[in-house]
Design a protein around this motif. Sequence first.
Motif, PDB file in Angstrom:
ATOM      1  N   PRO A  57       0.824  -1.194  -0.195  1.00 50.21           N
ATOM      2  CA  PRO A  57       0.382  -0.174   0.245  1.00 50.21           C
ATOM      3  C   PRO A  57       0.848   1.256   0.143  1.00 50.21           C
ATOM      4  O   PRO A  57       1.956   1.315   0.551  1.00 50.21           O
ATOM      5  CB  PRO A  57      -0.575  -0.190   1.179  1.00 50.21           C
TER       6      PRO A  57
ATOM      7  N   THR B  46      -4.137   4.179  -0.699  1.00 55.13           N
ATOM      8  CA  THR B  46      -4.673   3.723  -1.462  1.00 55.13           C
ATOM      9  C   THR B  46      -5.356   3.098  -1.523  1.00 55.13           C
ATOM     10  O   THR B  46      -5.454   1.969   0.251  1.00 55.13           O
ATOM     11  CB  THR B  46      -2.533   3.165  -2.069  1.00 55.13           C
TER      12      THR B  46
ATOM     13  N   VAL C 123      -3.443  -2.854  -2.437  1.00 54.07           N
ATOM     14  CA  VAL C 123      -1.823  -2.764  -2.758  1.00 54.07           C
ATOM     15  C   VAL C 123      -0.930  -2.151  -4.121  1.00 54.07           C
ATOM     16  O   VAL C 123      -1.922  -2.198  -5.217  1.00 54.07           O
ATOM     17  CB  VAL C 123      -1.171  -4.054  -2.469  1.00 54.07           C
TER      18      VAL C 123
END
Length: 305
Positions: free
Chosen positions: A250, A268, A271
């Motif tokens: 991430p 985010t 990932v």
Amino acid sequence: LNGMLFYPVQYEGEESSRNVFYTGAAPNQQAIPAVDYMLGEEGGEAKRVVLLGTDYVYPRTTNKILRSYLNAKGIADADIMENYTPFGHSDWQTIVAQVKEFASQGKKTAVVSTINGDANVPFYKELANQGINAEDIPVVAFSVGEEELAGLDAGPLVGHLAAWNYFMSVDTPENDAFIKSWHAFIKDEKRVTNDPMEAHYIGFKMWVQAVEQAGTTDVDAVRQAMYGQTVKNLTGGVAVMNTNHHLSKPVLIGEILEDGQFEIVSATDDVVIGDAWSDFIPESAKLTADWTYPWVCGNCETPRF
């Protein structure tokens, strides 16, 4: 000598070695998401960008990627200021004045910092000395983390940002357990954790699992067993080792607090797979890294088949 290296610090990409596993961030797992944040509504919708770095390969290569990326986002070269200083640089008065002048021309300006080491302290102090705060000209750094902030007066840095794949302030059971183990080991509850520690933790656990799977510590056998290894990261997700020797991780943006910790302001949704070769450098965009047998190629042109 066919050894194996796990590299747990962010780096500039643009290489691929069959003997290196890159567990730190590639530019697309740190620098590019940070720039996206600064250009977006949450980050102030910057229209001009200052690229400040220490004068060595990581800042120069990262900024080469970022300049190309900014151009693709509609930011012209005239709206990009770029400057490099030696390690340990301490006299920031002139450079900060230039940044202030660059930012005074009617467009929201952000600083992307690849300044490394001790030079960060006088840099942020000079920003404060010249009346620049994070609301006026936000700085997002790629080399400032909890360890760098530990023991410093974080006052001049409050509100500025850093981009990493892990922050000590992440609230997960995995991170709580890791911090407790670290404090018990080091016998000092004031010591902080940071992003490279998590990257090293993940890489080592993956190596152990690969050795157990291969039934040997032989490098060639362990290398093949590394692909697809998963380890719970400390942010509550799962890290995966890909065949390009980079992790899926991430990306987090943190705002510096007065106590030297970070408040996470952006993350985010999922990932991000690390990129060995940047899509924003023309000669690299055509390359791919895939070390699975029998292809075993770190810089093949795509498509490979």
